[in-house]
Design a protein around this motif. Structure first.
Motif, PDB file in Angstrom:
ATOM      1  N   ALA A 565       0.784  -1.147   0.398  1.00 13.08           N
ATOM      2  CA  ALA A 565      -0.204  -0.068   0.200  1.00 13.08           C
ATOM      3  C   ALA A 565       0.977   1.786  -0.358  1.00 13.08           C
ATOM      4  O   ALA A 565       2.102   1.181   0.337  1.00 13.08           O
ATOM      5  N   HIS A 566       0.083   2.287  -0.226  1.00 15.29           N
ATOM      6  CA  HIS A 566       0.581   3.917  -0.926  1.00 15.29           C
ATOM      7  C   HIS A 566       2.066   4.036   0.873  1.00 15.29           C
ATOM      8  O   HIS A 566       2.756   4.551   0.218  1.00 15.29           O
ATOM      9  N   ASP A 567       0.678   4.357   1.818  1.00 15.38           N
ATOM     10  CA  ASP A 567       1.637   4.033   2.863  1.00 15.38           C
ATOM     11  C   ASP A 567       2.619   3.541   3.660  1.00 15.38           C
ATOM     12  O   ASP A 567       3.675   4.088   4.449  1.00 15.38           O
ATOM     13  N   GLU A 568       2.601   2.344   3.203  1.00 20.63           N
ATOM     14  CA  GLU A 568       3.402   1.277   3.535  1.00 20.63           C
ATOM     15  C   GLU A 568       4.706   1.235   3.291  1.00 20.63           C
ATOM     16  O   GLU A 568       5.883   1.476   3.664  1.00 20.63           O
ATOM     17  N   LEU A 569       4.625   1.836   1.888  1.00 18.80           N
ATOM     18  CA  LEU A 569       5.777   1.832   0.743  1.00 18.80           C
ATOM     19  C   LEU A 569       6.524   3.846   0.775  1.00 18.80           C
ATOM     20  O   LEU A 569       7.493   3.286   1.127  1.00 18.80           O
ATOM     21  N   VAL A 570       5.649   4.089   1.804  1.00 18.16           N
ATOM     22  CA  VAL A 570       6.237   5.214   2.139  1.00 18.16           C
ATOM     23  C   VAL A 570       7.112   5.532   2.899  1.00 18.16           C
ATOM     24  O   VAL A 570       8.464   6.005   3.533  1.00 18.16           O
ATOM     25  N   ALA A 571       6.584   4.631   4.287  1.00 19.80           N
ATOM     26  CA  ALA A 571       7.065   4.584   5.341  1.00 19.80           C
ATOM     27  C   ALA A 571       8.528   3.377   5.064  1.00 19.80           C
ATOM     28  O   ALA A 571       8.782   3.358   6.082  1.00 19.80           O
ATOM     29  N   ALA A 572       8.413   2.815   4.314  1.00 18.92           N
ATOM     30  CA  ALA A 572       9.216   2.422   3.924  1.00 18.92           C
ATOM     31  C   ALA A 572      11.083   2.765   3.261  1.00 18.92           C
ATOM     32  O   ALA A 572      11.985   2.132   3.880  1.00 18.92           O
ATOM     33  N   GLY A 573      11.295   3.559   2.666  1.00 14.63           N
ATOM     34  CA  GLY A 573      12.081   3.957   2.726  1.00 14.63           C
ATOM     35  C   GLY A 573      13.393   3.717   1.656  1.00 14.63           C
ATOM     36  O   GLY A 573      13.779   4.043   1.218  1.00 14.63           O
ATOM     37  N   GLY A 574      12.153   2.647   0.801  1.00 16.34           N
ATOM     38  CA  GLY A 574      13.154   2.309  -0.173  1.00 16.34           C
ATOM     39  C   GLY A 574      12.600   3.026  -1.958  1.00 16.34           C
ATOM     40  O   GLY A 574      12.570   4.710  -2.543  1.00 16.34           O
ATOM     41  N   VAL A 575      12.617   2.212  -2.938  1.00 17.34           N
ATOM     42  CA  VAL A 575      12.389   3.377  -4.505  1.00 17.34           C
ATOM     43  C   VAL A 575      11.392   3.945  -4.593  1.00 17.34           C
ATOM     44  O   VAL A 575      11.238   4.776  -4.825  1.00 17.34           O
ATOM     45  N   TYR A 576      10.328   3.525  -4.052  1.00 15.83           N
ATOM     46  CA  TYR A 576       9.259   4.065  -4.001  1.00 15.83           C
ATOM     47  C   TYR A 576       8.990   5.309  -3.363  1.00 15.83           C
ATOM     48  O   TYR A 576       8.422   6.239  -3.648  1.00 15.83           O
ATOM     49  N   GLU A 577       9.115   5.692  -1.493  1.00 13.11           N
ATOM     50  CA  GLU A 577       9.465   6.897  -1.115  1.00 13.11           C
ATOM     51  C   GLU A 577      10.125   7.627  -1.995  1.00 13.11           C
ATOM     52  O   GLU A 577       9.899   9.218  -1.361  1.00 13.11           O
ATOM     53  N   ALA A 578      11.359   7.152  -2.527  1.00 18.63           N
ATOM     54  CA  ALA A 578      11.791   8.453  -3.910  1.00 18.63           C
ATOM     55  C   ALA A 578      10.968   8.563  -4.414  1.00 18.63           C
ATOM     56  O   ALA A 578      11.596   9.999  -5.070  1.00 18.63           O
ATOM     57  N   LEU A 579      10.953   7.993  -5.056  1.00 14.79           N
ATOM     58  CA  LEU A 579       9.911   8.239  -6.677  1.00 14.79           C
ATOM     59  C   LEU A 579       8.723   9.601  -5.888  1.00 14.79           C
ATOM     60  O   LEU A 579       8.904  10.524  -6.509  1.00 14.79           O
ATOM     61  N   TRP A 580       8.526   8.570  -4.712  1.00  8.73           N
ATOM     62  CA  TRP A 580       6.948  10.116  -4.198  1.00  8.73           C
ATOM     63  C   TRP A 580       7.661  11.351  -3.897  1.00  8.73           C
ATOM     64  O   TRP A 580       7.057  12.168  -4.035  1.00  8.73           O
ATOM     65  N   ARG A 581       8.821  11.404  -3.365  1.00  6.07           N
ATOM     66  CA  ARG A 581       9.737  12.840  -2.449  1.00  6.07           C
ATOM     67  C   ARG A 581      10.173  13.410  -3.729  1.00  6.07           C
ATOM     68  O   ARG A 581       9.759  14.249  -3.651  1.00  6.07           O
ATOM     69  N   SER A 582      10.559  12.683  -4.807  1.00  4.80           N
ATOM     70  CA  SER A 582      10.425  13.480  -5.854  1.00  4.80           C
ATOM     71  C   SER A 582       9.690  14.391  -7.191  1.00  4.80           C
ATOM     72  O   SER A 582       9.611  15.222  -7.312  1.00  4.80           O
ATOM     73  N   TRP A 583       8.437  13.488  -6.993  1.00  5.02           N
ATOM     74  CA  TRP A 583       7.597  13.298  -7.437  1.00  5.02           C
ATOM     75  C   TRP A 583       6.874  14.911  -6.678  1.00  5.02           C
ATOM     76  O   TRP A 583       5.980  16.029  -7.299  1.00  5.02           O
ATOM     77  N   HIS A 584       5.948  13.987  -6.006  1.00  7.18           N
ATOM     78  CA  HIS A 584       5.723  15.628  -4.433  1.00  7.18           C
ATOM     79  C   HIS A 584       6.671  16.789  -4.295  1.00  7.18           C
ATOM     80  O   HIS A 584       5.554  17.569  -4.887  1.00  7.18           O
ATOM     81  N   GLY A 585       7.848  16.355  -4.178  1.00  8.85           N
ATOM     82  CA  GLY A 585       9.097  18.348  -4.617  1.00  8.85           C
ATOM     83  C   GLY A 585       8.367  18.992  -5.695  1.00  8.85           C
ATOM     84  O   GLY A 585       8.256  20.249  -5.652  1.00  8.85           O
ATOM     85  N   SER A 586       9.025  18.018  -6.864  1.00 13.01           N
ATOM     86  CA  SER A 586       8.522  19.091  -7.847  1.00 13.01           C
ATOM     87  C   SER A 586       6.669  19.586  -8.267  1.00 13.01           C
ATOM     88  O   SER A 586       7.107  20.248  -8.760  1.00 13.01           O
ATOM     89  N   ARG A 587       6.476  18.417  -7.872  1.00 11.46           N
ATOM     90  CA  ARG A 587       4.874  19.609  -8.137  1.00 11.46           C
ATOM     91  C   ARG A 587       4.354  20.520  -6.775  1.00 11.46           C
ATOM     92  O   ARG A 587       4.025  21.571  -6.845  1.00 11.46           O
ATOM     93  N   SER A 588       5.390  20.595  -5.697  1.00  9.23           N
ATOM     94  CA  SER A 588       5.191  21.927  -5.064  1.00  9.23           C
ATOM     95  C   SER A 588       5.850  23.388  -5.187  1.00  9.23           C
ATOM     96  O   SER A 588       6.084  24.159  -5.436  1.00  9.23           O
TER      97      SER A 588
END
Length: 596
Positions: A565-588
């Motif tokens: 799930a989204h929350d699990e993968l963000v908390a795991a700090g893996g590949v998805y978390e890096a993608l989410w951080r990069s995408w979320h930052g570029s949106r902002s």
């Protein structure tokens, strides 16, 4: 990797031509009979002219002979007129049959084949090549048929008047035979090369037109111009080759066609002095041989067209054999399944991939060792960096491509065992590349369900946020085109067709990429409500899709590296978390927050 469609060999083309004749036997028979009668009527006047000359020399009357000659000329005129009329109708019906057969074959091509063939090749076959074959059937075929019958009858008639003069005239035609044999040995490969060069040019022009903005942005004008020059040069060289062949054929024919009457006159004069022939026989033979020049010239004029159309016919007929290994190796399992007995109906809606590996021809695996289960009713997001294999996995799950190793099943039935019709009842893939067909908005929507009423069509449009339909003059009855609607509205029509098709699984591969962010978000939310209870697999770069999904599959270098799930993968700090951080930052940065 793009592949060329196959070319039919001579035997296949001959079989296809016979099949076309059998498709309209009455028309072909009537054309053949009337042309034969017209050719026979054309023999009467020269024969009677010889009789008239001999009758006058002997002091006889010629009134009856002259009347018969006039009647024969009128009969030839009437018969030729109706032969041309019936022959043209026959060729038009055959041309219609070719076009319908071509369309059936194109629509029956496996999806994998369509994915990998060159668009320009298919376009050239469906337009230029079919038009060439059609013109030949309409013009060349009747002309050659008439001329061949006339030539045959004239040669026989010369021999019947005087065998010696006939043999002399026939011998003088040897130059035409030699020139024609030289031409025919070289013409087919030359015209096939010309057709291939024409397809490559069409492909290049289409690619430049479709990617014009990209070429401009990346500054590729000079590179693409040089590539275009190479393609044009190949096409020019191919056309010069066929032009050279014609430039050798025609002078040889022109000279050779003058020899028979001249030689018969010379030999006839000698035989006449010896009393071995009559003046009327010599005149008749010369007239027949002069007449023979016209059908031979017609045949040779159309000989070039026959070679060109034969090459085009071979390219059109090549669509009947798309299973050749060099054309669609990736589609071999699909084709085998189509020849096999119908597969058992899938039991349930579960989609499973086990040990899946896939590589495009001549390359390394782009999907490696994927194991994945998609539960019925689940909303699954597939994310990852560019080139991770997301779209390829989507095509594998949709049954468009088939794995090199491993299996993909729908309801415990391998997708390779399902016909395209069976598979599309269960799984539909929607990409950002959509086509708008000629016709009205209603026509385009009814492709998904011909039984749908306007009320259901309106609800499908509303579900994808297509409120612009109310602004059209005739709403559903308005004529549709990509220029008037724009790519975003065309994409909404495609999504509405998905709703009307009502499959249990929908794979969305960047299906809202052509929409602006706010419209895309609204369409995705509308789709989410409409597709409630169905399985949705979303392949996207916009990670809000992943945030809303039940599970997220993260791919990297062709492998599934994370699932959860989204929350699990963000908390795991893996590949998805890096993608989410990069995408979320570029949106902002410099972006307005989405609304609605």
């Amino acid at each position: 990797m793009n592949r060329d469609l196959p070319i039919a060999d001579r035997r296949q083309v001959r079989r296809a031509a016979l099949r076309l004749v059998r498709s309209d036997v009455p028309g072909f028979t009537a054309t053949l009979l009337l042309n034969s009668l017209a050719a026979a009527a054309a023999l009467v006047s020269p024969w009677l002219l010889g009789r008239i000359i001999d009758s006058i020399s002997a002091g006889g009357t010629v009134d009856l002979l002259a009347a018969i000659a006039v009647g024969a000329a009128l009969a030839q005129l009437v018969l030729s007129r109706y032969a041309e009329k019936i022959g043209t109708r026959f060729s038009e019906r055959v041309q219609e049959h070719i076009r319908a057969e071509l369309l059936d074959r194109v629509l029956a091509l496996p999806a994998a084949t369509v994915e990998h063939i060159r668009t320009g090749d298919l376009t050239a076959r469906g337009t230029t090549d079919v038009a060439v074959v059609g013109r030949t059937l309409r013009d060349a075929a009747p002309a050659i048929l008439v001329s061949s019958l006339q030539a045959l009858f004239l040669i026989v008639a010369v021999f019947l008047v005087d065998p010696v003069l006939g043999a002399c005239g026939l011998l003088a035609l040897a130059g035409i035979v030699a020139a024609s044999r030289w031409y025919l040995r070289r013409a087919r490969p030359a015209y096939l090369e010309e057709g291939a060069a024409r397809s490559e040019l069409a492909e290049h022009l289409a690619a430049n037109a479709a990617g014009a903005r990209t070429i401009e942005v990346l500054g590729l004008q000079a590179k693409r111009t040089r590539a275009a020059e190479r393609v044009i040069e190949r096409s020019r060289a191919a056309q010069l080759r066929t032009l050279f062949l014609r430039s050798v054929l025609w002078p040889s024919v022109e000279v050779s066609s003058l020899l028979p009457p001249v030689l018969v006159l010379l030999l006839g004069g000698v035989l006449l002095d010896r009393g071995q022939v009559t003046l009327g026989a010599v005149v008749t033979c010369v007239l027949y041989l002069r007449q023979l020049g016209q059908p031979i010239e017609t045949i040779l004029i159309w000989l070039e067209q026959l070679q060109s159309s034969g090459a085009s016919f071979a390219r059109v007929e090549g669509l009947a054999t798309p299973a050749r290994e060099e054309v669609a190796a990736a589609a071999s399992s699909t084709l085998a399944a189509r020849r096999a007995p119908p597969a058992a109906a899938p039991q349930g809606d579960r989609i499973e991939a086990r040990g899946v590996h896939f590589a495009y021809e001549g390359g390394d695996d782009v999907v490696t060792g994927v194991d994945l289960t998609v539960r019925p009713g689940e909303r699954l997001a597939v994310v990852g960096p560019s080139g991770a294999g997301k779209s390829t996995l989507g095509k594998l799950l949709a049954g468009i491509d088939h794995p090199r190793l491993g299996t993909v099943t729908v309801g415990s039935v391998p997708v390779a065992d399902l016909s395209p019709a069976q598979l599309r009842e269960h799984v539909v893939l929607v990409t950002q590349e959509q086509h708008l067909f000629l016709g009205t908005v209603r026509d385009n929507l009814l492709l998904a369900d011909p039984t749908a009423g306007d009320d259901r069509l309106g609800k499908a449009l509303a579900a994808v946020g297509a409120d612009w339909i109310a602004s059209l003059d005739d709403e559903l009855g308005s004529q549709s085109s990509g220029a008037t609607l724009g790519p975003d509205r065309v994409q909404q029509l495609a999504l509405a067709r998905v709703i009307l098709a009502d499959p249990h699984t929908v794979i969305l591969d960047e299906a809202t990429a052509m929409l602006d962010p706010r419209t895309a978000r609204r369409a995705e939310r509308s789709l989410a409500a409409v597709l409630e209870g169905r399985t949705v697999i979303a392949i996207a770069h916009r990670l809000h899709t992943a945030r809303d999904a039940d599970r997220v599959v993260v791919m990297d270098n062709g492998r599934v590296v994370e699932v959860g799930a989204h929350d699990e993968l963000v908390a795991a700090g893996g590949v998805y978390e890096a993608l989410w951080r990069s995408w979320h930052g570029s949106r902002s940065v410099g972006a307005q927050p989405e609304q609605g």
